[in-house]
Design an enzyme around this catalytic site. Structure first.
Site, PDB file in Angstrom:
ATOM      1  N   LYS A  14       0.917  -1.011   0.223  1.00  0.00           N
ATOM      2  CA  LYS A  14       0.050  -0.050  -0.131  1.00  0.00           C
ATOM      3  C   LYS A  14       0.969   1.201  -0.124  1.00  0.00           C
ATOM      4  O   LYS A  14       0.427   2.184  -0.678  1.00  0.00           O
ATOM      5  CB  LYS A  14      -0.822  -0.051   1.307  1.00  0.00           C
ATOM      6  CG  LYS A  14      -2.087  -1.110   0.969  1.00  0.00           C
ATOM      7  CD  LYS A  14      -2.747  -1.242   2.304  1.00  0.00           C
ATOM      8  CE  LYS A  14      -4.000  -2.522   1.852  1.00  0.00           C
ATOM      9  NZ  LYS A  14      -4.513  -2.995   3.098  1.00  0.00           N
ATOM     10  N   GLN A  72      -5.326  -2.260   9.387  1.00  0.00           N
ATOM     11  CA  GLN A  72      -4.819  -3.265   8.535  1.00  0.00           C
ATOM     12  C   GLN A  72      -5.200  -4.437   9.286  1.00  0.00           C
ATOM     13  O   GLN A  72      -5.034  -4.894  10.332  1.00  0.00           O
ATOM     14  CB  GLN A  72      -3.288  -3.423   8.485  1.00  0.00           C
ATOM     15  CG  GLN A  72      -2.898  -4.644   7.551  1.00  0.00           C
ATOM     16  CD  GLN A  72      -3.421  -4.569   6.060  1.00  0.00           C
ATOM     17  OE1 GLN A  72      -3.195  -3.585   5.544  1.00  0.00           O
ATOM     18  NE2 GLN A  72      -3.798  -5.821   5.768  1.00  0.00           N
ATOM     19  N   ASP A 122     -11.640   1.949   3.805  1.00  0.00           N
ATOM     20  CA  ASP A 122     -11.995   0.693   3.645  1.00  0.00           C
ATOM     21  C   ASP A 122     -13.345   0.414   3.333  1.00  0.00           C
ATOM     22  O   ASP A 122     -14.114  -0.708   2.990  1.00  0.00           O
ATOM     23  CB  ASP A 122     -11.585  -0.376   4.699  1.00  0.00           C
ATOM     24  CG  ASP A 122      -9.987  -1.021   4.551  1.00  0.00           C
ATOM     25  OD1 ASP A 122      -9.639  -1.081   3.322  1.00  0.00           O
ATOM     26  OD2 ASP A 122      -9.330  -1.401   5.412  1.00  0.00           O
TER      27      ASP A 122
END
Ligand code: NAD
Length: 298
Positions: free
Chosen positions: A53, A97, A120
């Site tokens: 990322k 994460q 997300d």
């Protein structure tokens, strides 16, 4: 011959657009978009994902802020960090994460993220807006799949679509996005009876069960589109080697299908790209920038 839906190629094309968009709009915003990634503990796969990322952010011009916390940190301290980042004016997007160690209340932490920064698309407000078909942050893997289908002009409207898997991360939001785009969606799961018969009805079959090679040619209608979300590392006969595979037994399925996604290089790269897109959307909203990327948002 069947079409390979090349996620790697599409993600590079989209990244080029993102890079140009940022270069033009940075003059107006007077800063680059910012993405904060919170990692807790030492899960090695998470380390790889966070690195990927970070590299992707660098390629398009997003500033990344990585917070790697030890697993002995307390829930309250993580919440405090999230609160701080919620008010940080240099941060447009934030993600936790996953997976994180079991002692944490994962949902509570995700809910703590301001919904405008929830890149997300996993907190209640964004999921609720998806249910209502209102504009909001959309979760990355499903949004990436929609863009892959669109890239080859594969129609969703009116198609019979079967999704295998009902997780909050993939199956549920994906089914809702496809429904909002007027697909006729059947959501299946581990308790579905006669799964292969149900799947064989599908014009578009999407496998997100997390079971290696679950879908063989008996699941697939002639001329269907098959999307493979699963990703698994299997040991090969040579103990030092391993190979990646998905939920679909590709060599069995490819001769029957109109289009398919490879593993690796299909859905995976699109997931990271959509994270960048979501971060830029938040930035766009914050500074009232041009809507030149709106076609990427399902
Ligand atoms: P999950 O374990 O949370 O959910 C799996 C779902 O599949 C469940 O709803 C379960 O009911 C269903 N299921 C399990 N076994 C089944 C079976 N035999 N038949 C029918 N349904 C079955 O997993 P997830 O987080 O949704 O991820 C699914 C897969 O996708 C995993 O392999 C994961 O690694 C992968 N994934 C890939 C990406 C990517 O970017 N490529 C992103 C997210 C997840």
């Amino acid at each position: 011959m069947s079409i390979k839906l090349d996620g790697k190629k599409l993600s590079l094309e989209i990244e080029k657009r993102l890079n140009e968009y940022i270069s033009i709009n940075k003059k107006i915003a007077k800063r680059a978009p910012g993405l904060a990634v919170i990692r807790i503990g030492e899960d090695p796969a998470s380390g790889v994902y966070v690195n990927n990322k970070e590299k992707a952010c660098l390629r398009v011009g997003i500033k990344s802020f990585i917070f790697h916390l030890k697993d002995n940190v307390e829930q309250k301290e993580v919440e405090k960090l999230i609160d701080k980042l919620n008010f940080d004016e240099d941060i447009d997007g934030m993600l936790l994460q996953l997976p994180i160690p079991k002692k944490f209340d994962e949902q509570k932490l995700i809910s703590h993220i301001n919904s405008n920064k929830d890149v997300d698309g996993l907190n209640e407000i964004n999921i609720g807006k998806l249910v209502k078909n209102e504009t909001a942050m959309r979760s990355c893997t499903p949004a990436g799949i929609i863009n892959l289908l669109r890239s080859q002009n594969i129609t969703i409207k009116g198609k019979k679509i079967v999704v295998i898997g009902r997780s909050l991360l993939v199956g549920k939001p994906l089914s809702l996005m496809l429904l909002n785009l007027n697909g006729t969606v059947t959501m299946t799961h581990s308790k579905t009876l006669n799964l292969n018969k149900v799947c064989k009805e599908a014009d578009i079959l999407i496998a997100a069960a997390g079971k290696p090679n679950l879908v063989d040619s008996t699941f697939v209608k002639e001329g269907a589109v098959v999307i493979d979300v699963g990703i698994h590392r299997l040991k090969s006969s040579d103990k030092n080697k391993s190979r990646l595979c998905g939920d679909v037994l590709l060599e069995d399925v490819i001769p029957k299908v109109f289009a398919y996604t490879p593993v690796p290089g299909g859905v995976g790269p699109m997931t990271v790209t959509m994270l960048l897109v979501n971060t830029i959307f938040s930035w766009q909203k914050q500074f009232g920038l041009s809507s030149a990327l709106n076609d990427l948002m399902p």
